[in-house]
Design an enzyme around this catalytic site. Structure first.
Site, PDB file in Angstrom:
ATOM      1  N   GLU A  72     -51.221 -48.926  23.368  1.00 46.70           N
ATOM      2  CA  GLU A  72     -50.554 -49.749  24.373  1.00 46.70           C
ATOM      3  C   GLU A  72     -49.085 -49.363  24.552  1.00 46.70           C
ATOM      4  OE1 GLU A  72     -52.233 -51.352  26.462  1.00 46.70           O
ATOM      5  OE2 GLU A  72     -54.114 -51.327  25.349  1.00 46.70           O
ATOM      6  N   HIS A  77     -48.903 -46.481  26.819  1.00 49.33           N
ATOM      7  CA  HIS A  77     -48.934 -46.827  28.241  1.00 49.33           C
ATOM      8  C   HIS A  77     -47.543 -47.210  28.743  1.00 49.33           C
ATOM      9  CE1 HIS A  77     -53.128 -46.327  28.922  1.00 49.33           C
ATOM     10  NE2 HIS A  77     -53.531 -47.397  28.230  1.00 49.33           N
ATOM     11  N   HIS A 128     -54.865 -42.523  29.921  1.00 54.61           N
ATOM     12  CA  HIS A 128     -55.929 -42.248  28.944  1.00 54.61           C
ATOM     13  C   HIS A 128     -56.142 -40.750  28.789  1.00 54.61           C
ATOM     14  CE1 HIS A 128     -57.643 -46.523  29.493  1.00 54.61           C
ATOM     15  NE2 HIS A 128     -56.741 -46.482  28.537  1.00 54.61           N
ATOM     16  N   CYS A 155     -50.297 -35.265  24.595  1.00 56.65           N
ATOM     17  CA  CYS A 155     -49.643 -36.558  24.836  1.00 56.65           C
ATOM     18  C   CYS A 155     -48.250 -36.595  24.203  1.00 56.65           C
ATOM     19  CB  CYS A 155     -50.506 -37.708  24.320  1.00 56.65           C
ATOM     20  SG  CYS A 155     -51.999 -37.970  25.320  1.00 56.65           S
TER      21      CYS A 155
END
Length: 121
Positions: free
Chosen positions: A71, A74, A80, A108
């Site tokens: 979270e 995000h 995702h 990421c």
């Protein structure tokens, strides 16, 4: 939230015991403001007791750590990830959380590091 989020706030992560849902899904493990300062994770469905299994605090903490990172990711504009071991992979069931790791994949991590605005406090 106006009292908690100030211009000097980096991120705020709430941890709830209540079951969470959004209008298009019957439940979510967490929710975040994409690119914003706030996120929340619920322990409700992370607990083994929800599935009529004996309590397991270690497993609960592992799941909570993974979903908290997810979270917060995000809030850093991460979407995702297709790498099922990455903490940013989607979690449609608690078993999916158990499969993923508690770290971001190199892709990421690089996306976060390449954002100059995130390097500032």
């Amino acid at each position: 939230m106006q009292d908690i989020v100030t211009p000097n706030t980096w991120r705020v992560l709430g941890i709830a015991a209540a079951d969470l849902y959004i209008p298009i899904l019957t439940f979510v493990f967490g929710e975040a403001q994409m690119g914003g300062p706030c996120a929340v994770v619920s322990i409700h469905r992370l607990r083994q007791e929800f599935y009529a299994l004996p309590a397991n605090q270690d497993l609960l903490h592992q799941r909570l750590r993974k979903e908290a990172l997810h979270e917060v990711g995000h809030t850093l504009d991460l979407v995702h990830c297709e790498d099922y071991q990455c903490a940013m992979s989607p979690s449609h069931a608690v078993e999916w959380i158990d499969l993923k790791g508690d770290e971001l994949c190199p892709f990421c991590r690089e996306r976060i590091m390449s954002k100059k605005s995130l390097a500032q406090p």
